[in-house]
Design an enzyme around this catalytic site. Structure first.
Site, PDB file in Angstrom:
ATOM      1  CB  CYS A 160     -31.113   3.764  23.361  1.00 45.40           C
ATOM      2  SG  CYS A 160     -29.590   4.751  23.383  1.00 45.40           S
ATOM      3  CG  HIS A 165     -28.867  -0.163  25.186  1.00 41.37           C
ATOM      4  ND1 HIS A 165     -29.306  -0.140  23.884  1.00 41.37           N
ATOM      5  CD2 HIS A 165     -28.185   0.992  25.369  1.00 41.37           C
ATOM      6  CE1 HIS A 165     -28.896   0.977  23.301  1.00 41.37           C
ATOM      7  NE2 HIS A 165     -28.207   1.680  24.180  1.00 41.37           N
ATOM      8  CD  GLU A 188     -30.809  -3.495  23.481  1.00 40.75           C
ATOM      9  OE1 GLU A 188     -31.632  -3.196  24.374  1.00 40.75           O
ATOM     10  OE2 GLU A 188     -30.241  -2.639  22.777  1.00 40.75           O
TER      11      GLU A 188
END
Lengths: 253, 216
Positions: free
Chosen positions: B84, B194, B196
């Site tokens: 990001c 993202h 994660e």
């Protein structure tokens, strides 16, 4: 293919425990936020929303621990709201693992809070929650304190102001429909969604899978949020996605 | 055999917990160190640079903490993953905040989505680009291992990485415009989405990173 419309189960958390009767036969502890979140992740939820309804301010820390525990095991976006009053609250929730933080009542009392929070952590992390009720002039009025206190603010104008202040998303709840299972207030959803450039999450009133699809196709919502339809085992998130796909809504499998 | 160590750079900008927990989740035999110490970061085997917030603040935080140099040195010397804002700061500059000079490791500019942003049917799209979009893998890469082409990843951004050197682009998505969302060079990979927060496919990408030798 473009962006999938999101389906977001919402969990009320009181003093660290999921309340309002989540009823799953296949999990050990229906009050454990981690277990419930994990279950929704497995079903294909695109995001999970926690609403902290802890009444006593002395127990405020518990939601931080909930977010830390969930974010350590469930790897989809988490939105957390309830009791957020200052930028420090926003930061603590984000640092605990939340992706987005919802601001509701505090934004009405102090719109500048939204600007400061957005400036500090980025608009994409700030969700302004709006609770709206139909007024007698054909519009909708913003309410605070869980729908108990009128503000005199017009919901659509308020949404536009919040966008200007730096909100990255609007979580829009119809207080007229909340708990009725009679579907979203589609005119409200459409009115706000068309008025702002930021994404809108429709909330309040979902009683069937078609209600979810209607929120997107008729209300123009970018995401749909529901609680009881999922919690009571009436439908899974997967079933919701199948129905939405059948109705021509782009979803994530 | 000593355990491998992955450093997550902490320059005070955002959610580091999710990244570090996700790596621990996919690689329990790896030590994850969240650190703002350049020496500790540069003595780790791999580096992850996350970040969220505005470009001006992220760059200021990197420079103030002296970690800008650790990012540039780390990227050149060991497997590096930017996520990001950790991708955007690698570019030459960003349009955000009336223009911000970035680290200039990857030639290009972070640009704001145009307004109004329209899809191919003329329907208006919301900004931020928030949610799950399909990522087209524009070339083979070890970090795409076991991830289906056009799998969906989670995005939350208003600026996108307009990478100049098309040969470094590894993935693209379409949101009004067709944008680079992943890029890679010798020893580094960067993504706008993202991992994660992208469920199984995101975790797989992180797992791939932890075993990546840096070649592409």
């Amino acid at each position: 293919m473009g962006l999938a419309r999101r389906i977001i189960p919402c969990l009320d958390v009181d003093d660290g425990r999921v309340v309002k009767g989540v009823q799953f036969v296949d999990i050990r502890d229906a009050g454990d936020p981690v277990e419930v979140a994990r279950r929704y992740d497995r079903e294909g939820a695109d995001e999970i929303c926690f609403l902290d309804i802890t009444a006593s301010s002395g127990e405020r820390e518990t939601i931080i621990h909930v977010v830390e525990a969930v974010a350590s095991e469930v790897f989809i976006p988490l939105t957390v709201g309830g009791g957020v009053r200052q930028v420090a609250d926003v930061r603590r929730l984000l640092n605990a693992g939340a992706d987005k933080v919802g601001i509701n009542t505090a934004a009405v009392f102090e719109p500048e809070l939204v600007a400061r929070a957005s400036d500090a952590v980025g608009a994409q992390c700030i969700v302004v929650a709006i609770d709206a009720k139909r007024d007698d002039r054909g519009g909708w009025e913003v309410f605070t304190h869980g729908g108990r206190k009128p503000t005199g603010l017009d919901a659509i104008e308020w949404a536009k102001l919040m966008q200007k202040m730096g909100a990255g998303e609007i979580l829009l709840t119809s207080m007229d429909r909340d708990g009725t299972r009679s579907g979203f207030d589609l005119a409200l959803t459409r009115g706000v969604s068309d008025a702002v450039q930021i994404p809108v999450i429709a909330s309040g009133g979902v009683g069937s899978l078609d209600d979810l699809a209607d929120g997107v196709t008729e209300g123009g919502a970018d995401a749909v949020l529901a609680a009881s339809i999922f919690h009571f085992g009436q439908h899974t998130v997967g079933e919701a996605k199948q129905r939405m796909a059948a109705r021509g809504v782009e979803i994530r499998w | 055999m000593t355990r491998q160590r992955v450093a997550v750079i902490d320059y005070g900008m955002g959610n580091l917990r999710s990244v570090s927990k996700a790596i621990e989740h996919v690689a329990p035999d790896v030590d994850v160190l969240v650190s703002d110490d350049a020496d500790a970061i540069l003595s780790s085997d791999r580096i992850v640079c996350p970040g969220q917030g505005a470009a001006r603040d992220c760059m200021a935080a990197l420079v103030r903490s002296g970690l800008d140099k650790a990012v540039v040195d780390g990227l050149a010397t060991r497997p590096f993953l930017g996520i990001c804002m950790g991708f955007q700061v690698l570019l030459s500059r960003s349009e955000e905040n009336e223009g911000v000079a970035c680290l200039d490791v990857v030639p290009g500019e972070a640009r704001r989505f145009e307004s109004p942003l329209l899809d191919s049917h003329g329907t208006r799209l919301k900004v931020p680009h928030m949610g799950w979009s399909e990522v087209e893998q524009t070339r083979e890469h070890p970090l795409w291992h076991r991830i289906e082409n056009r799998a969906r990843f989670y995005f939350a951004h208003s600026y996108y990485c307009d990478v100049e050197e098309t040969e470094s682009i590894a993935g693209r998505a379409t949101y009004g415009v067709n944008i680079p969302v992943a890029a890679s060079g010798e020893g580094w990979f960067a993504c706008q989405f993202h991992p994660e927060k992208s469920a199984q496919d995101g975790l797989q990408l992180l797992k791939n990173f932890v075993s990546w030798n840096g070649t592409c």
